[in-house]
Design an enzyme around this catalytic site. Structure first.
Site, PDB file in Angstrom:
ATOM      1  N   LEU A 199      41.392 -45.497 -16.735  1.00  0.00           N
ATOM      2  CA  LEU A 199      42.397 -44.478 -16.539  1.00  0.00           C
ATOM      3  C   LEU A 199      42.230 -43.285 -17.325  1.00  0.00           C
ATOM      4  O   LEU A 199      41.592 -43.635 -18.356  1.00  0.00           O
ATOM      5  CB  LEU A 199      43.796 -45.150 -16.851  1.00  0.00           C
TER       6      LEU A 199
ATOM      7  N   ASN B   2      37.271 -45.465 -22.232  1.00  0.00           N
ATOM      8  CA  ASN B   2      36.517 -44.277 -22.239  1.00  0.00           C
ATOM      9  C   ASN B   2      37.429 -43.061 -21.909  1.00  0.00           C
ATOM     10  O   ASN B   2      37.384 -42.241 -21.085  1.00  0.00           O
ATOM     11  CB  ASN B   2      35.426 -44.398 -20.943  1.00  0.00           C
TER      12      ASN B   2
ATOM     13  N   ASP C  34      35.564 -51.739 -10.846  1.00  0.00           N
ATOM     14  CA  ASP C  34      35.273 -50.660 -11.671  1.00  0.00           C
ATOM     15  C   ASP C  34      35.661 -49.243 -11.473  1.00  0.00           C
ATOM     16  O   ASP C  34      35.098 -48.340 -11.381  1.00  0.00           O
ATOM     17  CB  ASP C  34      33.472 -50.723 -11.800  1.00  0.00           C
TER      18      ASP C  34
END
Lengths: 309, 419
Positions: free
Chosen positions: B66, B97, B307
């Site tokens: 997200l 990330n 993913d």
């Protein structure tokens, strides 16, 4: 067949054999034109062409520009160094800005594979791919096959070896597609580090011994080692590369036939080809350059004839 | 809130006595009150009646990106969790990330707080190394205390083998789970797609399967030496499956996942330079797809994940080399998976991951917490933008035929349906 089956020339892989035949026949006519005292025809007086070079080029750009001018098209030139690309503008925006100035056709060179295909999905103009990364360089392959046809009568059935840096070469890929489509047999030759691992899936054979490759072939197309595209050394030294994959007079004299030597330029004399070979009668390197203009005139003319005004 | 689910086919292969039966289910204040063939509805109850309604334990996705914090234009936590709910998921593990990278207790706490009181449970994965730079271990124990369920640098490889060795040893005192992304970066080089026939045909730089397999082989050697718990996210090649199969047979504590797009799509779909299909690990060959599916069936692969990786259009609608890797996947996850395996296995795979991460997965029985996914496994349709709830629309599945669709979820005493 009087028209191409495609609206853009994005790669040889999108063409049919008949398209290539049509381009060759049209090029025959233009080759005669460019050898006249007045080398110009008025065919494309109503067409404006933008040459977009996002990567350096000298000969391809000149060849296209000359072809366009000999067809009487209006020409504008654009290169990345003087562009807004560096200011962060996207490719589609850059090209659409140019097209807003009523441009009919785009000739594009770009460092990324598939850039032409990508652009064709987003803009409303005819596109000619003048080289996209290691993907395709279709006009080069067309002029190469055209030059073989001119020298040997036909391409079908001929044995052609492409020597050198296949891994980084769009010329190799387009040549393989064109030669296979026209019925030639193709081998690639070079150090294993410069041959894509799955290259034989394209229907070509791999030969790592240059002498054997030359014994087999009718035509050897010598490619330049593209040091600028290499992130690491794929061979220890230029000297050692030349020892294994450079063509010289001794090698050619040892053959029991006279093979045709080609090179897409620019030549690195003394590396992939010695001067005496490059300047010999066997070499058709300058014919290739001349034919390049005729082929590009043919491609531009045929695509322009599909543009609905 | 009282919710009555009418005529739902229960899919609970784990241990429910109601597995493959059709029941009415009454939920009162978030708990399952009654399960019976016919329950009479009362006034003020919310009644759920849907065509071909099936229910299972809540699904879990072990790899969801997200954008928050930092890339909120790609996706926010609030909308991202809503997407998960409408796609049938009751729990997601989110990747670190973001910008900044989730590498401290405070970062983990922030992300957890943004998910407070939501229907979908959010479980952060903390970065293994500071800023995911692969140099120094982040404060793993501290992040665990804030709610991090595992540690990894998402798609950045651990290039230094000694760092992985130390990480696997260090986390053992608090039973931590280490992720190691399977790619040897030197071999992968500047590759953008699988190194194979299609890459050659398109002139695109290839990532050899070797890059993945070499890293996995290395990681398994290290794991054998250190002990500890290793998770290898998103494997993609046939040999990776064999390597992990052998390691499990040896008794190593290793788990792995596969991305659903790597199960369905081969690199044949790249022909038109479609950047939505530019993912990492890259789409591989048909042969790899078959081996991965076999790995699912024999239990070598523990977890499937979407993913899910939202990327804004500005970074996808560009030349192939310049496009960022990633596809969204939550919305298409069930429909894609259910079109290649039977529904029971699909449900098992979507509910099997929690255990590895130490997350509770309530069963379907009276007195249990209602944590349910609602779906129709038989509906066939072409996946289109209308099926996308995410802020970013970068789906590799656009235009593809899928079978099965989620209706939504019931979790944390909330009902979220996608219509």
């Amino acid at each position: 067949m009087s028209q191409l089956s495609v609206d853009h020339l994005l790669g040889i892989k999108y063409l049919k054999a008949e398209d290539i035949e049509l381009i060759f026949e049209t090029a025959d006519h233009f080759k005669e034109v460019i050898n006249r005292p007045i080398k110009k025809v008025p065919s494309l007086r109503d067409i404006t062409i933008a040459n977009l070079f996002f990567e350096n080029s000298t000969r391809t750009k000149l060849s296209f520009e000359l072809a366009e001018k000999r067809l009487s098209a209006d020409v504008i030139n654009f290169s990345a160094s003087q562009s807004s690309v560096k200011k962060g503008e996207t490719l589609v925006d850059t090209v659409n800005n140019i097209l807003s100035m009523k441009v009919d056709m785009v000739v594009m060179r770009h460092p990324n594979p598939g850039a032409g295909v990508f652009l064709s999905r987003h803009i409303d103009a005819s596109i000619i791919n003048a080289g996209d990364g290691a993907h395709e360089h279709p006009t080069q392959a067309l002029l190469d096959s055209y030059s073989i046809r001119e020298r040997l009568g036909e391409v079908g059935g001929k044995k052609v070896v492409i020597v050198g840096d296949i891994l980084h070469s769009r010329v190799a890929l387009s040549n393989i597609f064109a030669l296979k489509l026209l019925g030639a047999q193709v081998k690639v030759c070079g150090p294993k580090t410069l041959l894509p691992k799955y290259i034989n899936s394209l229907g070509v054979e791999v030969e790592t011994d240059l002498r054997k490759a030359l014994e087999w072939c009718d035509v050897a197309n010598m490619l330049r080692v593209q040091n600028e595209r290499m992130d690491i050394s794929y061979f220890p030294s230029t000297r050692e590369y030349t020892q294994q994959f450079g063509v010289n007079k001794t090698l050619l004299d040892a053959l029991d036939k006279e093979i045709v030597i080609m090179h897409p330029g620019p030549i690195n004399r003394g590396v992939e080809i010695t001067s005496d070979v490059a300047d010999s009668k066997q070499a058709i390197i300058l014919n290739q350059v001349e034919n390049g203009v005729a082929i590009r005139m043919a491609v531009i003319y045929l695509l322009a004839s599909k543009i609905k005004k | 809130m009282n919710i009555l689910i009418k005529s739902a086919r229960i899919i609970d292969p784990k241990d429910s006595k109601f597995h493959q039966t059709t029941q009415d289910i009454l939920i009162e204040n978030g708990l399952i009150k009654e399960i019976a063939t016919a329950i009479e509805a009362k006034k003020d109850w919310t009644i759920i009646e849907k065509e071909n309604l099936h229910i299972s334990r809540g699904w879990f996705d072990s790899s969801v990106s997200l954008g928050e914090p930092g890339y909120e234009d790609r996706e926010t936590i609030e909308n991202g969790l809503n997407v998960a709910a409408r796609s049938g998921f009751t729990a997601v593990a989110v990747n670190p990330n973001t910008h900044p990278i989730l590498d401290t207790n405070a970062d983990i706490s922030f992300v957890k707080s943004r998910a407070f009181n939501k229907a979908v449970d959010l479980y952060p994965i903390g970065a293994l190394t500071v800023k995911s730079e692969g140099k120094d271990l982040a404060e793993l124990f501290d992040m665990k205390n804030a709610g991090a369920i595992a540690f990894g640098d998402y798609q950045r490889s651990i290039s230094n083998p000694n760092l992985l060795k130390i990480a696997l040893q260090y986390v053992q005192s608090f039973d931590g789970l280490v992720f190691s992304f399977p790619q040897e970066d030197q071999i992968a080089g500047k590759g953008v797609v699988n190194e194979e026939v299609n890459a050659t045909f398109l002139g695109l730089k290839g990532i050899p399967a070797l890059a993945e397999e070499l890293q996995i082989a290395r990681d398994l050697f290290i794991l054998e030496y250190t002990g500890g718990k290793l998770h290898i996210p998103t494997i993609s090649t046939a040999k990776s499956v064999s390597l992990i199969r052998e390691a499990k047979a040896k008794g190593l504590d290793v788990s792995c996942s596969v991305a659903i797009h790597n199960l369905l799509l081969s690199d044949n779909v790249l022909k038109e330079f479609n950047t939505h299909c530019k993912v990492l690990p890259p789409l591989r060959t048909e042969n790899d797809l078959q081996a991965l599916r076999k790995g699912l069936e024999d239990g070598t692969i523990d977890i499937v994940t979407s993913d899910h990786n939202p990327i804004d259009v500005e970074r996808k609608n560009v030349e192939f080399d310049y496009a960022l890797d990633g596809t969204i996947g939550l919305e298409s996850a069930f429909g894609a998976l259910n079109s290649i395996v039977d529904t029971e296995l699909a449900v098992s795979l979507l509910t099997g991951g929690q255990e590895r991460f130490g997350i509770a997965s309530p069963g379907i029985g009276v007195g249990e917490k209602a944590n349910l996914s609602l779906f129709n496994p038989d509906i066939e349709y072409e996946f289109s933008e209308d099926d996308i709830f995410s802020a970013s629309k970068n789906s590799a599945f656009l235009g593809r035929q899928l079978k099965g669709k989620a209706y939504g979820i019931i979790a944390n005493d909330q009902l979220i349906l996608n219509d």
